[in-house]
Scaffold this motif. Structure first.
Motif, mmCIF file in Angstrom:
data_model
loop_
_atom_site.group_PDB
_atom_site.id
_atom_site.type_symbol
_atom_site.label_atom_id
_atom_site.label_comp_id
_atom_site.label_asym_id
_atom_site.label_seq_id
_atom_site.Cartn_x
_atom_site.Cartn_y
_atom_site.Cartn_z
ATOM 1 N N LYS A 62 0.858 -1.172 0.182
ATOM 2 C CA LYS A 62 -0.027 -0.171 -0.068
ATOM 3 C C LYS A 62 0.904 1.239 0.052
ATOM 4 C CE LYS A 62 -4.118 -1.541 2.019
ATOM 5 N NZ LYS A 62 -5.332 -1.109 2.725
ATOM 6 N N ILE B 171 0.722 5.434 0.003
ATOM 7 C CA ILE B 171 0.034 6.814 0.177
ATOM 8 C C ILE B 171 0.835 7.957 -0.436
ATOM 9 C CG2 ILE B 171 -1.377 8.377 1.766
ATOM 10 C CD1 ILE B 171 -2.146 5.843 3.306
ATOM 11 N N ALA C 291 2.622 8.520 -8.954
ATOM 12 C CA ALA C 291 1.582 7.382 -9.100
ATOM 13 C C ALA C 291 1.472 6.600 -10.165
ATOM 14 C CB ALA C 291 0.180 8.166 -8.663
ATOM 15 N N LYS D 59 2.258 2.779 -10.782
ATOM 16 C CA LYS D 59 0.994 1.905 -11.170
ATOM 17 C C LYS D 59 1.507 1.116 -12.570
ATOM 18 C CE LYS D 59 -2.932 0.115 -10.341
ATOM 19 N NZ LYS D 59 -3.062 -0.333 -8.867
ATOM 20 N N ASP E 127 -1.602 -1.155 -4.224
ATOM 21 C CA ASP E 127 -2.887 -0.219 -3.818
ATOM 22 C C ASP E 127 -2.328 1.158 -3.665
ATOM 23 O OD1 ASP E 127 -5.310 0.641 -3.037
ATOM 24 O OD2 ASP E 127 -5.041 -0.149 -1.141
ATOM 25 N N ILE E 128 -2.435 2.065 -4.505
ATOM 26 C CA ILE E 128 -1.859 3.534 -4.463
ATOM 27 C C ILE E 128 -2.954 4.452 -4.241
ATOM 28 C CG2 ILE E 128 -0.648 5.303 -5.721
ATOM 29 C CD1 ILE E 128 0.530 2.667 -7.237
ATOM 30 N N THR E 129 -2.888 5.245 -3.454
ATOM 31 C CA THR E 129 -3.837 6.362 -2.851
ATOM 32 C C THR E 129 -3.193 7.565 -2.855
ATOM 33 O OG1 THR E 129 -5.015 4.791 -1.559
ATOM 34 C CG2 THR E 129 -5.188 7.037 -0.914
ATOM 35 N N ILE E 130 -3.648 8.783 -3.457
ATOM 36 C CA ILE E 130 -3.229 10.074 -3.324
ATOM 37 C C ILE E 130 -4.194 10.768 -2.724
ATOM 38 C CG2 ILE E 130 -2.916 12.080 -4.805
ATOM 39 C CD1 ILE E 130 -2.236 10.643 -7.193
ATOM 40 N N ILE E 131 -3.724 11.717 -1.737
ATOM 41 C CA ILE E 131 -4.490 12.326 -0.701
ATOM 42 C C ILE E 131 -4.108 14.044 -1.181
ATOM 43 C CG2 ILE E 131 -4.628 13.493 1.507
ATOM 44 C CD1 ILE E 131 -3.873 10.664 2.678
ATOM 45 N N GLU F 78 -10.028 15.437 -10.961
ATOM 46 C CA GLU F 78 -10.434 13.829 -10.823
ATOM 47 C C GLU F 78 -10.153 13.107 -12.297
ATOM 48 O OE1 GLU F 78 -14.179 15.302 -10.065
ATOM 49 O OE2 GLU F 78 -15.394 13.864 -11.744
ATOM 50 N N ILE G 244 -5.820 4.171 -9.369
ATOM 51 C CA ILE G 244 -5.451 5.146 -8.384
ATOM 52 C C ILE G 244 -6.630 5.624 -7.444
ATOM 53 C CG2 ILE G 244 -4.067 7.036 -7.567
ATOM 54 C CD1 ILE G 244 -2.201 5.230 -9.413
ATOM 55 N N ASN G 245 -6.546 5.519 -6.211
ATOM 56 C CA ASN G 245 -7.485 6.128 -5.375
ATOM 57 C C ASN G 245 -7.296 7.321 -4.872
ATOM 58 O OD1 ASN G 245 -8.306 3.050 -4.888
ATOM 59 N ND2 ASN G 245 -6.308 3.107 -3.663
#
Ligand SMILES: Cc1cc2nc3c(=O)[nH]c(=O)nc-3n(C[C@H](O)[C@H](O)[C@H](O)COP(=O)(O)OP(=O)(O)OC[C@H]3O[C@@H](n4cnc5c(N)ncnc54)[C@H](O)[C@@H]3O)c2cc1C
Length: 70
Positions: free
Chosen positions: A3, A5, A17, A21, A28-32, A62, A69-70
């Motif tokens: 994971k 972030i 990201a 990917k 499991d990649i998330t961008i805040i 978006e 990517i989350n």
């Protein structure tokens, strides 16, 4: 599966990201990212010169986040 972030979805965050990917598709990649919009700043030079307007540089965040990517 790892994971990841990423804090900040600007040029650096989105590029990182996308690259991760591509190379590590199972991760499991998330961008805040707090902003709803991204401004393409290199074009601001032309805004300053009066050759285009600032709205042309505005994109929905978006639409720029790569698929998966989350
Ligand atoms: C007028 C102008 C012209 C430019 N022309 C060029 C050019 O021709 N070529 C070039 O290579 N570069 C150019 N640049 C520089 C380029 O825009 C930046 O180097 C690049 O955007 C930096 O990327 P970054 O990811 O570090 O930061 P940014 O793209 O600024 O992204 C940072 C992100 O972090 C988010 N953030 C902030 N605080 C938080 C927080 N607490 N938690 C979570 N997220 C947060 C912000 O909302 C932002 O989306 C130009 C810049 C300007 C101003």
């Amino acid at each position: 599966m790892k994971k990841v972030i990423i804090i900040g979805g600007g040029t650096g965050g989105i590029s990182t990201a996308a690259k991760l990917k591509r190379e590590r598709s199972s991760w499991d990649i998330t961008i805040i990212e707090p902003s709803s919009f991204h401004y393409y700043r290199p074009l601001w030079t032309l805004v300053g010169a009066g050759l285009t307007n600032k709205e042309e540089t505005k994109k929905k965040m978006e639409d720029l986040i790569p698929d998966g990517i989350n």
